[in-house]
Design a protein around this motif. Sequence first.
Motif, PDB file in Angstrom:
ATOM      1  N   ARG A  45      -4.339 125.544 -21.677  1.00 26.41           N
ATOM      2  CA  ARG A  45      -3.550 124.247 -21.690  1.00 26.41           C
ATOM      3  C   ARG A  45      -4.767 123.372 -20.962  1.00 26.41           C
ATOM      4  NH1 ARG A  45       2.208 125.848 -19.246  1.00 26.41           N
ATOM      5  NH2 ARG A  45       2.910 127.138 -20.765  1.00 26.41           N
ATOM      6  N   PRO A  46      -4.676 121.918 -21.282  1.00 25.94           N
ATOM      7  CA  PRO A  46      -5.370 120.926 -20.635  1.00 25.94           C
ATOM      8  C   PRO A  46      -4.796 120.654 -19.205  1.00 25.94           C
ATOM      9  CG  PRO A  46      -4.037 119.715 -22.340  1.00 25.94           C
ATOM     10  CD  PRO A  46      -3.769 121.203 -22.366  1.00 25.94           C
ATOM     11  N   GLY A  47      -5.931 120.504 -18.343  1.00 27.11           N
ATOM     12  CA  GLY A  47      -5.670 120.142 -17.158  1.00 27.11           C
ATOM     13  C   GLY A  47      -6.527 119.462 -16.425  1.00 27.11           C
ATOM     14  N   GLY A  48      -6.987 118.362 -17.152  1.00 25.85           N
ATOM     15  CA  GLY A  48      -8.087 117.419 -17.084  1.00 25.85           C
ATOM     16  C   GLY A  48      -7.737 116.470 -15.588  1.00 25.85           C
ATOM     17  N   SER A  49      -8.558 115.828 -14.885  1.00 28.77           N
ATOM     18  CA  SER A  49      -8.349 114.988 -13.900  1.00 28.77           C
ATOM     19  C   SER A  49      -9.078 113.633 -14.330  1.00 28.77           C
ATOM     20  CB  SER A  49      -8.618 115.657 -12.652  1.00 28.77           C
ATOM     21  OG  SER A  49     -10.158 115.638 -12.641  1.00 28.77           O
ATOM     22  N   LEU A  50      -8.544 112.651 -13.625  1.00 27.22           N
ATOM     23  CA  LEU A  50      -8.922 111.397 -13.956  1.00 27.22           C
ATOM     24  C   LEU A  50      -8.939 110.680 -12.518  1.00 27.22           C
ATOM     25  CD1 LEU A  50      -7.856 108.731 -16.383  1.00 27.22           C
ATOM     26  CD2 LEU A  50      -8.236 108.034 -14.226  1.00 27.22           C
ATOM     27  N   LYS A  51     -10.188 110.218 -12.160  1.00 28.80           N
ATOM     28  CA  LYS A  51     -10.711 109.751 -10.580  1.00 28.80           C
ATOM     29  C   LYS A  51     -10.704 108.178 -10.947  1.00 28.80           C
ATOM     30  CE  LYS A  51     -12.031 114.211  -8.548  1.00 28.80           C
ATOM     31  NZ  LYS A  51     -10.871 114.268  -8.050  1.00 28.80           N
ATOM     32  N   VAL A  52      -9.877 107.357 -10.128  1.00 29.90           N
ATOM     33  CA  VAL A  52     -10.095 105.982  -9.950  1.00 29.90           C
ATOM     34  C   VAL A  52     -10.559 105.320  -8.871  1.00 29.90           C
ATOM     35  CG1 VAL A  52      -8.998 103.802 -10.414  1.00 29.90           C
ATOM     36  CG2 VAL A  52      -8.065 105.922 -11.677  1.00 29.90           C
ATOM     37  N   GLY A 101       2.102 110.799 -16.795  1.00 28.74           N
ATOM     38  CA  GLY A 101       3.643 110.279 -17.157  1.00 28.74           C
ATOM     39  C   GLY A 101       4.285 109.922 -15.762  1.00 28.74           C
ATOM     40  N   SER A 102       3.959 109.703 -14.724  1.00 24.83           N
ATOM     41  CA  SER A 102       4.463 109.015 -13.577  1.00 24.83           C
ATOM     42  C   SER A 102       5.219 107.870 -13.895  1.00 24.83           C
ATOM     43  CB  SER A 102       3.505 109.169 -12.320  1.00 24.83           C
ATOM     44  OG  SER A 102       3.195 110.098 -11.824  1.00 24.83           O
ATOM     45  N   THR A 103       6.625 107.613 -13.211  1.00 17.42           N
ATOM     46  CA  THR A 103       7.317 106.424 -13.537  1.00 17.42           C
ATOM     47  C   THR A 103       6.904 105.633 -12.384  1.00 17.42           C
ATOM     48  OG1 THR A 103       9.120 107.721 -14.483  1.00 17.42           O
ATOM     49  CG2 THR A 103       9.584 105.596 -13.656  1.00 17.42           C
ATOM     50  N   LEU A 104       6.563 104.357 -12.745  1.00 17.52           N
ATOM     51  CA  LEU A 104       6.158 103.211 -11.737  1.00 17.52           C
ATOM     52  C   LEU A 104       7.376 102.178 -12.000  1.00 17.52           C
ATOM     53  CD1 LEU A 104       2.653 103.100 -12.898  1.00 17.52           C
ATOM     54  CD2 LEU A 104       3.422 104.036 -10.631  1.00 17.52           C
ATOM     55  N   THR A 105       8.266 102.064 -10.962  1.00 14.08           N
ATOM     56  CA  THR A 105       9.285 101.120 -11.213  1.00 14.08           C
ATOM     57  C   THR A 105       8.989  99.830 -10.155  1.00 14.08           C
ATOM     58  OG1 THR A 105      10.701 103.159 -10.990  1.00 14.08           O
ATOM     59  CG2 THR A 105      11.630 100.942 -10.460  1.00 14.08           C
ATOM     60  N   ALA A 106       8.859  98.698 -11.086  1.00 12.59           N
ATOM     61  CA  ALA A 106       8.795  97.384 -10.502  1.00 12.59           C
ATOM     62  C   ALA A 106       9.402  96.311 -11.384  1.00 12.59           C
ATOM     63  CB  ALA A 106       7.211  96.894 -10.501  1.00 12.59           C
ATOM     64  N   PRO A 107      10.917  96.307 -11.235  1.00 13.19           N
ATOM     65  CA  PRO A 107      11.690  95.355 -12.440  1.00 13.19           C
ATOM     66  C   PRO A 107      11.124  93.958 -12.419  1.00 13.19           C
ATOM     67  CG  PRO A 107      13.127  96.223 -10.587  1.00 13.19           C
ATOM     68  CD  PRO A 107      11.662  96.916 -10.445  1.00 13.19           C
ATOM     69  N   PHE A 124      -3.131 108.935 -20.388  1.00 18.12           N
ATOM     70  CA  PHE A 124      -4.351 109.431 -20.912  1.00 18.12           C
ATOM     71  C   PHE A 124      -4.205 110.919 -21.571  1.00 18.12           C
ATOM     72  CE2 PHE A 124      -6.705 106.089 -19.132  1.00 18.12           C
ATOM     73  CZ  PHE A 124      -7.770 105.717 -19.953  1.00 18.12           C
ATOM     74  N   ASP A 125      -4.546 111.393 -22.477  1.00 23.43           N
ATOM     75  CA  ASP A 125      -4.398 112.492 -23.077  1.00 23.43           C
ATOM     76  C   ASP A 125      -5.481 113.310 -22.592  1.00 23.43           C
ATOM     77  OD1 ASP A 125      -2.767 111.414 -25.274  1.00 23.43           O
ATOM     78  OD2 ASP A 125      -4.153 111.383 -26.722  1.00 23.43           O
ATOM     79  N   LEU A 126      -4.690 114.528 -22.567  1.00 27.07           N
ATOM     80  CA  LEU A 126      -5.481 115.771 -21.877  1.00 27.07           C
ATOM     81  C   LEU A 126      -5.710 115.685 -20.251  1.00 27.07           C
ATOM     82  CD1 LEU A 126      -8.110 116.432 -24.896  1.00 27.07           C
ATOM     83  CD2 LEU A 126      -5.983 117.226 -24.513  1.00 27.07           C
ATOM     84  N   VAL A 127      -5.056 114.655 -19.840  1.00 28.09           N
ATOM     85  CA  VAL A 127      -5.161 114.545 -18.348  1.00 28.09           C
ATOM     86  C   VAL A 127      -4.038 114.814 -17.663  1.00 28.09           C
ATOM     87  CG1 VAL A 127      -5.494 112.622 -16.456  1.00 28.09           C
ATOM     88  CG2 VAL A 127      -7.080 112.494 -18.507  1.00 28.09           C
ATOM     89  N   ASP A 128      -4.017 115.619 -16.528  1.00 26.20           N
ATOM     90  CA  ASP A 128      -3.038 116.259 -16.164  1.00 26.20           C
ATOM     91  C   ASP A 128      -2.583 115.316 -14.637  1.00 26.20           C
ATOM     92  OD1 ASP A 128      -0.839 118.199 -15.516  1.00 26.20           O
ATOM     93  OD2 ASP A 128      -1.919 119.004 -13.698  1.00 26.20           O
ATOM     94  N   THR A 129      -3.680 114.977 -13.947  1.00 23.07           N
ATOM     95  CA  THR A 129      -3.500 114.136 -12.791  1.00 23.07           C
ATOM     96  C   THR A 129      -4.467 113.003 -12.655  1.00 23.07           C
ATOM     97  OG1 THR A 129      -5.338 115.526 -11.676  1.00 23.07           O
ATOM     98  CG2 THR A 129      -2.732 116.332 -11.518  1.00 23.07           C
ATOM     99  N   THR A 130      -4.025 111.711 -11.989  1.00 26.78           N
ATOM    100  CA  THR A 130      -4.844 110.728 -11.874  1.00 26.78           C
ATOM    101  C   THR A 130      -4.793 110.164 -10.378  1.00 26.78           C
ATOM    102  OG1 THR A 130      -3.969 109.886 -14.205  1.00 26.78           O
ATOM    103  CG2 THR A 130      -4.926 108.282 -12.437  1.00 26.78           C
ATOM    104  N   GLU A 131      -6.171 110.452  -9.914  1.00 23.36           N
ATOM    105  CA  GLU A 131      -6.243 110.240  -8.385  1.00 23.36           C
ATOM    106  C   GLU A 131      -6.891 108.978  -8.111  1.00 23.36           C
ATOM    107  OE1 GLU A 131      -9.008 111.500  -4.620  1.00 23.36           O
ATOM    108  OE2 GLU A 131      -8.776 112.953  -6.229  1.00 23.36           O
TER     109      GLU A 131
END
Length: 335
Positions: free
Chosen positions: A160-167, A58-64, A187-194
Amino acid sequence: VLTAMIAHHFDQTRANPGAQGSSKKGAVSVLHASEPAIYGRYGYGLASLEMSITLGRGSTLTAPHLDAEAAGVRTELTTVTDPGMPERLLACWQHNGCQPVGTVVGELGYFIDVCHEPVSESRGKERQRVLFARRVDSQGRSTDVGLALLRREQKWERGRPGGSLKVTWLVGDPATKLALLRRLVDFDLVDTTEVSTLGADDPVLHWVNGPRGTGDVSLYDSLWVRLIDLPRALIDRGYAATCDLVLDVADVQVPENAGRWRLHVDHSGTATVTRTEDGADLRMSIAALGSTYLGGVSPVTLTNAGLIEELRAGAARELSAAVCTPERPAAAIGF
């Protein structure tokens, strides 16, 4: 043995014709360095950097000023083994051309390899997925305009879910990348996105308000550049400003490159490189010259670091104005 291998590679590079049947011989060798000290001693210079950024759920990405354009992007999650995927990946990369500057698009065979996942490599992991970004034109046709290559790994701790997503790929114009990232951090069940293989100037860092808006930021060396045929390499690249400089270059492995060269760039950005006996304006190793070749490393920076010697006041700034690009080079995916 290594010295012999490098010498053989340099000979092959000089002998081989350029891309697509060009009559030009190879002028530059580019690679990722397994160990910087190894390639540094053979005249390779660090020419570009890449970032890896970790974002929380849920990180906020600010680019108005990109919000309206990003809102018009829809995403579609697929799997690399889906029929026709290599061709679809290639078409999407080609659609984006050189975004950002310095991006290299692989041939179809490269994407076929990416989409082939032996069981031995995928055991215990989710298959690689592709998140496509799509836009609908005025005729109602939907087109792929960007993509992210990703893999999720599930993990549970204390119920608790602590899944990771690697891009590993994030492809598209800035608004498309913004839309993709907003989906990737949700993404559901994903805690961090790298997100890796980001260029050093990638806007992601600004969208999260700097390094402290991330879980982690890592900076790595990306491409190392070695000029094999110095005059040809300097003639082949483009320039942002005029210059008239004498460069005194040291090169142990390729003696033909050593000595003084006059680099003259006219108002059209066309360069001529000729031997000269005139006094030098700048003195440097072939590795330092290679570092400046992609436009992301300033000769002024290398002069301040003691890797280039300025023999005429202002010469380093003159060379920097000519060779530096407005954006630093893209991170390289493979080599």
